[in-house]
Design a protein around this motif. Structure first.
Motif, mmCIF file in Angstrom:
data_model
loop_
_atom_site.group_PDB
_atom_site.id
_atom_site.type_symbol
_atom_site.label_atom_id
_atom_site.label_comp_id
_atom_site.label_asym_id
_atom_site.label_seq_id
_atom_site.Cartn_x
_atom_site.Cartn_y
_atom_site.Cartn_z
ATOM 1 N N ASN A 566 51.762 77.404 84.364
ATOM 2 C CA ASN A 566 51.004 77.851 83.188
ATOM 3 C C ASN A 566 50.309 76.676 82.519
ATOM 4 O OD1 ASN A 566 51.623 80.486 83.484
ATOM 5 N ND2 ASN A 566 53.168 80.571 81.851
ATOM 6 N N TYR A 570 46.427 76.889 82.071
ATOM 7 C CA TYR A 570 45.804 77.076 80.759
ATOM 8 C C TYR A 570 45.355 75.760 80.132
ATOM 9 C CZ TYR A 570 47.591 81.723 81.512
ATOM 10 O OH TYR A 570 47.825 82.948 82.065
ATOM 11 N N ASP A 594 51.127 70.652 77.411
ATOM 12 C CA ASP A 594 49.763 70.440 77.893
ATOM 13 C C ASP A 594 48.848 70.284 76.696
ATOM 14 O OD1 ASP A 594 48.437 73.091 77.082
ATOM 15 O OD2 ASP A 594 50.224 73.783 78.192
ATOM 16 N N ARG A 613 49.357 89.107 77.334
ATOM 17 C CA ARG A 613 48.621 87.876 77.590
ATOM 18 C C ARG A 613 47.918 87.474 76.295
ATOM 19 N NH1 ARG A 613 44.944 87.179 81.472
ATOM 20 N NH2 ARG A 613 45.980 85.268 82.075
ATOM 21 N N ALA A 614 47.825 86.177 76.073
ATOM 22 C CA ALA A 614 47.210 85.708 74.830
ATOM 23 C C ALA A 614 45.692 85.861 74.903
ATOM 24 C CB ALA A 614 47.577 84.259 74.583
ATOM 25 N N ALA A 617 43.750 82.997 76.612
ATOM 26 C CA ALA A 617 43.704 82.989 78.068
ATOM 27 C C ALA A 617 42.603 83.913 78.567
ATOM 28 C CB ALA A 617 45.053 83.431 78.631
ATOM 29 N N THR A 625 49.241 87.784 85.300
ATOM 30 C CA THR A 625 49.815 89.137 85.252
ATOM 31 C C THR A 625 50.562 89.407 83.950
ATOM 32 O OG1 THR A 625 51.789 88.299 86.302
ATOM 33 C CG2 THR A 625 50.116 89.274 87.742
ATOM 34 N N GLY A 628 55.120 86.191 83.983
ATOM 35 C CA GLY A 628 55.814 84.920 84.172
ATOM 36 C C GLY A 628 56.789 84.586 83.055
ATOM 37 N N LEU A 629 56.324 84.610 81.814
ATOM 38 C CA LEU A 629 57.175 84.201 80.688
ATOM 39 C C LEU A 629 58.329 85.187 80.470
ATOM 40 C CD1 LEU A 629 54.647 82.780 78.082
ATOM 41 C CD2 LEU A 629 56.258 81.535 79.509
#
Ligand code: ADP
Length: 664
Positions: A566, A570, A594, A613-614, A617, A625, A628-629
């Motif tokens: 990620n 991102y 990051d 999702r934010a 992004a 998808t 992940g988090l």
């Protein structure tokens, strides 16, 4: 937003629910109000009916009482004089002394009980000594002013065998002795006169004359105590019907007595009652004169108002007699209303009676209720106007208020119920719609993720198959490209399967004691290798002597890789990411930072939910998808740890995994 979309939006549904609820509440409120009004109208109609009913029953009962009384009077008329006497006494006795029976004959007025009538409207003349008998004495007394002679003459006459002459002489003798300043001698004379009892002198009983004269004499002699005693006796005899007196005589002697004697207040009140009764009898006498002339009804009843008191008259006549019942308010209360009381209690009403002039015959009550049943005397043939009101208007009011409160409570409950229900329904619908939206986003994201490597696979394999590759080196590159694309597909499918298993709870963890340092270094360096190929640099920082953790190597590596992935994904501009492992309060903290897109504060908690999702992004066109988090959080939680993000939009993000150290 287009109209069609708006109709499907949760906001629309919420508005719809709220409107439905409002319409429901408004209609229920209106219904309740109508119900309440109807209830009130019904209640007032019912209570009016009750009052009317009670008024009719009371009127009938009172009329019955009147006819009973008239029957009794009629039966008296039929009796002979001697029987009438006994029967009238009996009837008067039945009233407990509250009513008087009077009998008029052309030459006589009788009252039962005797004591009930203070004075008479008519008195038959009684036998008296002729005035001529006393002429000689009176000439000496008034013309010759020879008191001694007058005394001698009257003393002589006072020995007469005729009580009438004796009484006349004694009165005159007493008077002369008083004039001659011989009060004591006069007192003796009045004592003698007293014994002549009812013998009439100048239309008055000798006894009354003697006792009044004695009081005056005793007053002159200043024998105060005796005056009081004598006057007290005189008062009680005067008011107990000892003598038949005309109104003037009664008034005079009553006034005289009051000079020496003050009766108790209750006696005075009783006297007032008796005076109004006597006045009513006078009125009745006048009426009888009219009846005899044919100017008034031979039988009837009337309510008269005398000296602030109501008096009821009921009479019946025959050719030469009138018998009547004369009664005040106590009689009404005790004899008639006592019969009505159970009925009034049962109907819970109170009664007021007013006579033709509007005087209150029965105690008035304060008008607490506007509702009443009125019956005029013309309607009922009673001598009063009747007014019947509810006894407990307050109770009725309270009942009505209670009913209103209950209805209001029901309304509020229903309103609350509808509100809460609508809120939950709206929330559930909103959630469902959100999930549906996320899922559709997910499907499009996943298809896109698949499409890129699949497109590479197709293109490369086609070129290889067609033999369109110019040289060996290029062919080698294409093979590697094929390998990378299938790897990517493999990872994608693998992560979807992992997520599926994790959701189904079928992901078993195999915990082992893990050397944090070597594990962390291994995973990050592996990733750094791959990242380098994509032009990214991974800076590793590791605190020495990190405590070991109790963990599933593969799962934890997957979680860490995800964060690293990620961070690279991102951070399209800044191509450096940082991985750090330290201890924090004895626990192991692994963080990945990051300097990329960053996440808005309101999204930082939500991105751990599946499919979420934010916005940053999406705006940057980065694919993913949204799973992940969710997986990271799931894995960390299974290890008894926590994961969170510190991020600032446009600046960068740091994801931290905190794990408990292994118990050695
Ligand atoms: P995916 O990356 O496949 O979309 P994830 O569950 O891994 O799904 O991440 C969820 C969302 O969290 C991402 O879509 C992204 O918007 C945001 N996100 C995760 N990591 C970062 C990061 N390092 N910087 C900025 N945004 C991130």
């Amino acid at each position: 937003m287009s109209l069609r979309l708006w109709f499907r939006s949760p906001r629309y549904l919420l508005t719809l629910f709220l409107s439905i609820m409002l319409v429901l509440a408004a209609s229920f409120g209106w219904l309740s109000w109508r119900l309440l009004r109807q209830d009130r109208a019904l209640e007032s109609q019912r209570s009016q009916e009750r009052l009317d009913n009670a008024a009719d029953l009371i009127a009938a009962s009172l009329l019955h009482k009147f006819s009973e009384s008239r029957d009794q009077l009629t039966s008296l008329l039929a009796l002979s004089d001697s029987d009438l006497d006994a029967r009238a006494v009996e009837l008067a006795g039945q009233s407990g002394g509250t009513a008087l029976i009077v009998v008029f004959r052309p030459q006589a007025v009788d009252a039962y009980p005797r004591a009930g009538l203070l004075y008479y409207p008519f008195l038959a003349t009684t036998q008296e000594a002729p005035a001529i008998m006393f002429e000689a004495g009176e000439v000496a007394e008034f013309q010759q002013k020879d008191l001694a002679k007058a005394v001698a003459v009257f003393r002589e006459l006072s020995h007469s065998s005729d009580p009438a002459i004796r009484a006349g002489a004694l009165v005159r003798l007493g008077r002369n002795l008083r004039k001659a300043q011989q009060p004591r001698a006069a007192l003796d004379i009045y004592d003698q006169l007293d014994h002549l009892a009812a013998t009439s002198v100048g239309g008055l009983p000798a006894e009354l004359l003697a006792r009044h004269a004695r009081c005056t004499l005793l007053e002159e002699l200043k024998r105060t105590k005796e005056v009081k005693r004598e006057a007290g006796l005189l008062y009680s005899d005067l008011h107990n019907g000892r003598w038949k007196l005309a109104r003037g005589a009664y008034r005079f002697y009553a006034q005289e007595t009051n000079r020496w004697y003050t009766p108790a207040p209750e006696l005075q009140a009783h006297q007032q009652d008796a005076v109004s009764t006597a006045t009513a009898v006078e009125l009745l006498w006048e009426a009888w004169q009219r009846i005899r002339r044919g100017e008034d009804t031979a039988a009837g009843h009337r309510s008269v108002w005398i000296l602030g008191r109501p008096v009821l008259l009921v009479w019946q006549t025959s050719s030469d007699r009138l018998v009547a019942l004369v009664a005040g308010e106590p009689y009404l209360q005790q004899q008639w209303l006592s019969v009505l009381r159970p009925l009034m209690d049962r109907q819970s009403v109170r009664l007021a009676l007013t006579d033709a002039e509007g005087h209150p015959v029965l105690p008035q009550f304060s008008a607490t209720s506007a509702q009443q049943a009125t019956r005029s005397s013309a309607e009922t043939q009673l001598p009063w106007t009747m007014r019947v009101v509810s006894r407990d208007p307050l109770v009725e009011l309270t009942q009505e208020r209670n009913r209103r409160h209950l209805l209001l409570l029901a309304f509020i409950s229903l309103f609350a119920f509808v509100s809460v229900g609508s809120y939950f329904i709206a929330r559930a619908v909103t959630r469902e719609l959100e999930v549906a939206r996320l899922q559709s986003d997910f499907v499009s994201a996943v298809s896109h993720e698949f499409r890129t490597p699949l497109a590479s696979l197709c293109q490369l394999s086609e070129m290889l198959t067609d033999g369109r590759v110019p040289n060996e080196m290029r062919r080698q590159e294409y093979y590697e490209g094929l390998h990378r694309a299938s790897e990517r597909l493999n990872r994608l499918v693998g992560s979807l399967l992992d997520f599926g298993r994790m959701q189904a709870g079928a992901q078993p963890y195999r915990f082992e004691l893990l050397e944090t340092e070597s594990f962390f270094k291994g995973v990050v360096e592996d990733f750094a290798q791959e990242a380098l190929e994509r032009g990214y640099q991974v800076v590793i920082a590791q605190q020495p002597h990190l405590p070991p953790v109790h963990a599933d190597r593969e799962a934890l590596a997957r979680a860490l890789r995800n964060l690293l992935d990620n961070a690279v994904k991102y951070s399209p501009q800044n191509k450096t990411v940082w991985a750090k492992a330290t201890t924090e309060n004895g626990r192991v903290a692994i963080s990945v930072s990051d300097k990329g897109l960053g996440i808005a504060p309101d999204e930082q908690r939500r991105i751990f939910k599946k499919f979420v999702r934010a916005a940053s992004a999406d705006a940057a066109g980065a694919r993913g998808t949204g799973l992940g988090l969710t997986m990271v959080e799931h894995i960390v939680a299974a290890h008894g740890g926590q994961v969170w993000v510190d991020s600032e939009l446009g600046i960068g993000s740091t994801f931290t995994i905190l794990l408990p150290r292994a118990k050695e």
